[in-house]
Design a protein around this motif. Structure first.
Motif, mmCIF file in Angstrom:
data_model
loop_
_atom_site.group_PDB
_atom_site.id
_atom_site.type_symbol
_atom_site.label_atom_id
_atom_site.label_comp_id
_atom_site.label_asym_id
_atom_site.label_seq_id
_atom_site.Cartn_x
_atom_site.Cartn_y
_atom_site.Cartn_z
ATOM 1 N N SER A 16 -7.463 54.847 -34.613
ATOM 2 C CA SER A 16 -7.450 56.146 -33.950
ATOM 3 C C SER A 16 -6.404 57.055 -34.582
ATOM 4 O O SER A 16 -6.681 58.218 -34.899
ATOM 5 N N ALA A 17 -5.207 56.517 -34.804
ATOM 6 C CA ALA A 17 -4.134 57.324 -35.404
ATOM 7 C C ALA A 17 -4.477 57.690 -36.840
ATOM 8 O O ALA A 17 -4.165 58.796 -37.290
ATOM 9 N N ASP A 20 -6.618 60.708 -36.853
ATOM 10 C CA ASP A 20 -5.843 61.905 -36.512
ATOM 11 C C ASP A 20 -4.991 62.364 -37.685
ATOM 12 O O ASP A 20 -4.920 63.562 -37.988
ATOM 13 N N LEU A 56 3.623 56.286 -40.557
ATOM 14 C CA LEU A 56 3.412 57.168 -41.698
ATOM 15 C C LEU A 56 4.737 57.333 -42.418
ATOM 16 O O LEU A 56 5.724 57.749 -41.806
ATOM 17 N N ALA A 63 10.153 57.265 -42.250
ATOM 18 C CA ALA A 63 9.120 56.482 -41.573
ATOM 19 C C ALA A 63 8.906 57.056 -40.185
ATOM 20 O O ALA A 63 9.824 57.092 -39.365
ATOM 21 N N LEU A 64 7.694 57.537 -39.936
ATOM 22 C CA LEU A 64 7.335 58.048 -38.611
ATOM 23 C C LEU A 64 6.465 56.991 -37.934
ATOM 24 O O LEU A 64 5.350 56.727 -38.383
ATOM 25 N N HIS A 65 6.968 56.393 -36.888
ATOM 26 C CA HIS A 65 6.185 55.414 -36.144
ATOM 27 C C HIS A 65 5.320 56.148 -35.140
ATOM 28 O O HIS A 65 5.821 56.945 -34.358
ATOM 29 N N ILE A 66 4.042 55.888 -35.164
ATOM 30 C CA ILE A 66 3.090 56.658 -34.377
ATOM 31 C C ILE A 66 2.483 55.757 -33.311
ATOM 32 O O ILE A 66 1.882 54.726 -33.638
ATOM 33 N N ASN A 67 2.623 56.175 -32.058
ATOM 34 C CA ASN A 67 2.159 55.346 -30.954
ATOM 35 C C ASN A 67 2.612 53.903 -31.186
ATOM 36 O O ASN A 67 3.676 53.661 -31.742
#
Lengths: 77, 77
Positions: A16-17, A20, A56, A63-67
């Motif tokens: 899902s991410a 997006d 990401l 580092a962007l941790h998403i959900n």
């Protein structure tokens, strides 16, 4: 590097991410890496600061941790 | 809506993520809302599924929670 790298492990939250992020950033601007399948890149992800997937890593190295899909320990286990 | 909305609360994690998101998505494609200051928009963020900030709500309505700055309870408290 000029591309972002999206690390995931195939979990539903990850997929899902991924959709997006590709919609937002553009397919040509992001490399998608499934570290559940391509396990040789787990260390690279950890070195980039990835603690969980999906994440990401931006062109400037953040580092962007998403959900939250899975911890790196879960991916390795 | 065609823009994403980036909700934050002014915390250091939020500001760092804001810069990354603007670099990735483009300044014209994202509205930045500080719900620590603009408290009238807290409810809107919660309705969009935002549980913590920083978070990005995509044009298709998905809430992407990015890293972790503060829970909505902390922002309201």
């Amino acid at each position: 590097m000029s591309k972002s790298i999206f690390y995931h492990a195939g979990c539903p939250v990850c997929i899902s991410a991924e959709h997006d992020i590709i919609n937002l950033v553009g397919e040509n601007n992001v490399e998608v890496v499934n570290i559940g399948e391509d396990r040789s890149r787990i260390q690279e992800a950890e070195n980039a600061g990835v603690n969980s997937v999906p994440a990401l890593v931006t062109p400037n190295g953040n580092a962007l941790h998403i959900n939250f899909g899975a911890s790196m320990a879960d991916v390795k286990g």
